[in-house]
Design a protein around this motif. Structure first.
Motif, PDB file in Angstrom:
ATOM      1  N   GLY A  48      -4.922   0.763 -14.934  1.00 15.50           N
ATOM      2  CA  GLY A  48      -3.736   0.301 -14.237  1.00 15.50           C
ATOM      3  C   GLY A  48      -3.826   0.394 -12.733  1.00 15.50           C
ATOM      4  O   GLY A  48      -2.830   0.193 -12.038  1.00 15.50           O
ATOM      5  N   ARG A  49      -5.050   0.665 -12.212  1.00 17.81           N
ATOM      6  CA  ARG A  49      -5.211   0.778 -10.760  1.00 17.81           C
ATOM      7  C   ARG A  49      -6.440  -0.013 -10.303  1.00 17.81           C
ATOM      8  O   ARG A  49      -7.264  -0.437 -11.120  1.00 17.81           O
ATOM      9  N   LEU A  50      -6.541  -0.193  -8.987  1.00 19.09           N
ATOM     10  CA  LEU A  50      -7.612  -1.002  -8.412  1.00 19.09           C
ATOM     11  C   LEU A  50      -8.259  -0.271  -7.247  1.00 19.09           C
ATOM     12  O   LEU A  50      -7.592   0.444  -6.495  1.00 19.09           O
ATOM     13  N   GLY A  96      -2.787   9.635  -4.705  1.00 15.12           N
ATOM     14  CA  GLY A  96      -3.119   8.268  -5.119  1.00 15.12           C
ATOM     15  C   GLY A  96      -4.594   7.969  -5.026  1.00 15.12           C
ATOM     16  O   GLY A  96      -5.082   7.033  -5.652  1.00 15.12           O
ATOM     17  N   GLY A  97      -5.334   8.736  -4.231  1.00 16.51           N
ATOM     18  CA  GLY A  97      -6.777   8.568  -4.141  1.00 16.51           C
ATOM     19  C   GLY A  97      -7.225   7.210  -3.646  1.00 16.51           C
ATOM     20  O   GLY A  97      -8.375   6.815  -3.861  1.00 16.51           O
ATOM     21  N   GLY A 121       0.783  -1.228   0.000  1.00 16.31           N
ATOM     22  CA  GLY A 121       0.000   0.000   0.000  1.00 16.31           C
ATOM     23  C   GLY A 121       0.815   1.278   0.000  1.00 16.31           C
ATOM     24  O   GLY A 121       0.257   2.370   0.170  1.00 16.31           O
ATOM     25  N   THR A 122       2.125   1.175  -0.227  1.00 16.02           N
ATOM     26  CA  THR A 122       2.965   2.372  -0.260  1.00 16.02           C
ATOM     27  C   THR A 122       2.518   3.291  -1.391  1.00 16.02           C
ATOM     28  O   THR A 122       2.422   2.878  -2.547  1.00 16.02           O
ATOM     29  N   GLY A 123       2.237   4.537  -1.045  1.00 20.42           N
ATOM     30  CA  GLY A 123       1.811   5.504  -2.041  1.00 20.42           C
ATOM     31  C   GLY A 123       0.315   5.554  -2.262  1.00 20.42           C
ATOM     32  O   GLY A 123      -0.185   6.472  -2.921  1.00 20.42           O
ATOM     33  N   SER A 124      -0.415   4.554  -1.727  1.00 17.65           N
ATOM     34  CA  SER A 124      -1.878   4.567  -1.874  1.00 17.65           C
ATOM     35  C   SER A 124      -2.565   4.505  -0.515  1.00 17.65           C
ATOM     36  O   SER A 124      -3.473   5.286  -0.230  1.00 17.65           O
ATOM     37  N   PHE A 125      -2.138   3.577   0.337  1.00 18.42           N
ATOM     38  CA  PHE A 125      -2.711   3.449   1.672  1.00 18.42           C
ATOM     39  C   PHE A 125      -1.812   4.055   2.740  1.00 18.42           C
ATOM     40  O   PHE A 125      -2.285   4.440   3.796  1.00 18.42           O
ATOM     41  N   VAL A 126      -0.527   4.087   2.480  1.00 19.21           N
ATOM     42  CA  VAL A 126       0.439   4.695   3.406  1.00 19.21           C
ATOM     43  C   VAL A 126       1.384   5.569   2.600  1.00 19.21           C
ATOM     44  O   VAL A 126       1.672   5.280   1.426  1.00 19.21           O
ATOM     45  N   PRO A 127       1.880   6.664   3.192  1.00 20.06           N
ATOM     46  CA  PRO A 127       2.765   7.561   2.443  1.00 20.06           C
ATOM     47  C   PRO A 127       4.131   6.933   2.191  1.00 20.06           C
ATOM     48  O   PRO A 127       4.558   6.011   2.884  1.00 20.06           O
ATOM     49  N   GLU A 128       4.786   7.461   1.166  1.00 23.99           N
ATOM     50  CA  GLU A 128       6.151   7.040   0.876  1.00 23.99           C
ATOM     51  C   GLU A 128       7.065   7.492   2.012  1.00 23.99           C
ATOM     52  O   GLU A 128       7.042   8.640   2.421  1.00 23.99           O
ATOM     53  N   THR A 129       7.866   6.578   2.533  1.00 25.99           N
ATOM     54  CA  THR A 129       8.823   6.902   3.590  1.00 25.99           C
ATOM     55  C   THR A 129      10.154   6.228   3.284  1.00 25.99           C
ATOM     56  O   THR A 129      10.186   5.215   2.568  1.00 25.99           O
ATOM     57  N   PRO A 130      11.262   6.771   3.814  1.00 22.41           N
ATOM     58  CA  PRO A 130      12.555   6.119   3.602  1.00 22.41           C
ATOM     59  C   PRO A 130      12.552   4.711   4.165  1.00 22.41           C
ATOM     60  O   PRO A 130      11.955   4.437   5.205  1.00 22.41           O
ATOM     61  N   GLY A 131      13.197   3.796   3.474  1.00 21.58           N
ATOM     62  CA  GLY A 131      13.229   2.409   3.920  1.00 21.58           C
ATOM     63  C   GLY A 131      14.086   2.235   5.168  1.00 21.58           C
ATOM     64  O   GLY A 131      15.024   2.987   5.416  1.00 21.58           O
TER      65      GLY A 131
END
Length: 261
Positions: A190-192, A213-214, A104-114
């Protein structure tokens, strides 16, 4: 001279004539090098088995521990499911009604450093073998809308509509409404659009409308399809499918004379 002779006879009688006893004692005592070699072989075999399991989990079939009740009654807390990673590898794409695991990175949770720490690595290994909870960016939900679909909640009978057709979702948790949140969305190609079966307890695509990402999950973030239940043994077997989306019009197409129910 007699004394010397007696000492000589005593010395000869105390030792075995053929050295058998001394040799047997040496044979019974394992050499330290042999013990270390045996343990080294066991460690090597264990490492090879672990690597093989990780590769199998990474590319073929991954155990996945269900950490929450968002997919009840289909999946329960503590269930271990088997995620088919080959389901969408050869040109196939997720279909409406599929239960999938996704990042869910970028859609359900924000992008963060690994996090590259050893602890994070070990947690990832445990999760990939189904021995620990999944990483915080992995989710399991049901596909309700695919690219191009128009998904609306709700019609006059409280049902979700996909491309103008109502969906009777028999898998929704008893007592839950299909959604308490109204929405009207077009799923980009290309999305779900993902939703949990326990709608009143599921944080899913509905909760991320308006965010980057909505709430729409990219196809390349799908890990695989949940095809089997592996634990507990009383529920062992393939995951039941659904015909709730049978007859739903394709995106942008509505069959002539179709009854909206």
């Amino acid at each position: 001279m007699d004394t010397d002779a007696r000492h000589t006879e005593r010395d000869r009688s105390s030792a075995p004539e053929d050295g058998t006893e001394e040799g047997s004692r040496s044979a019974r005592a394992p050499a330290p090098e042999a013990g270390r070699t045996a343990w080294g072989r066991v460690a090597l075999l264990g490492a090879l088995c672990t690597v093989a399991l990780l590769l199998f989990s990474a590319f073929v079939l991954q155990p996945f521990l269900i950490p929450s009740g968002s997919m009840e009654p289909t999946l329960r807390v503590g269930d271990r499911v088997l995620v088919n990673k080959l389901a969408y590898r050869f040109g196939s794409e997720p279909r409406r009604g599929d239960v999938v695991v996704f990042d869910g990175t970028g859609s359900f949770v924000p992008e963060t450093p690994g996090d590259d720490s050893l602890g994070s690595l070990l947690r990832g290994v445990a999760a990939s073998l189904g021995l620990g909870e999944p990483v915080e960016t992995d989710f399991v939900k049901r596909v309700v809308g695919v690219g191009g679909d128009h998904v609306v909640c709700c019609d006059e009978r409280g049902r979700i509509e996909v491309n103008g057709d109502p969906v009777d979702e028999e898998y929704v948790h008893p007592g839950d409404k299909p959604s308490q949140v109204a929405f009207d969305i077009e799923v980009p190609d290309g999305r779900l659009w993902m939703m949990g079966d326990h709608r009143s307890r599921s944080r899913d695509s509905r909760d991320h409308l308006g965010q980057p990402g909505g709430g729409m999950v990219p196809l390349d973030r799908v890990v695989g399809r949940v095809d089997w239940l592996g634990w507990p043994f009383g529920r062992l077997g393939s995951l039941d499918g659904t015909d709730a989306f049978t007859g739903i019009a394709s995106a942008g197409i509505r069959p002539a004379g179709a009854d909206r129910g």
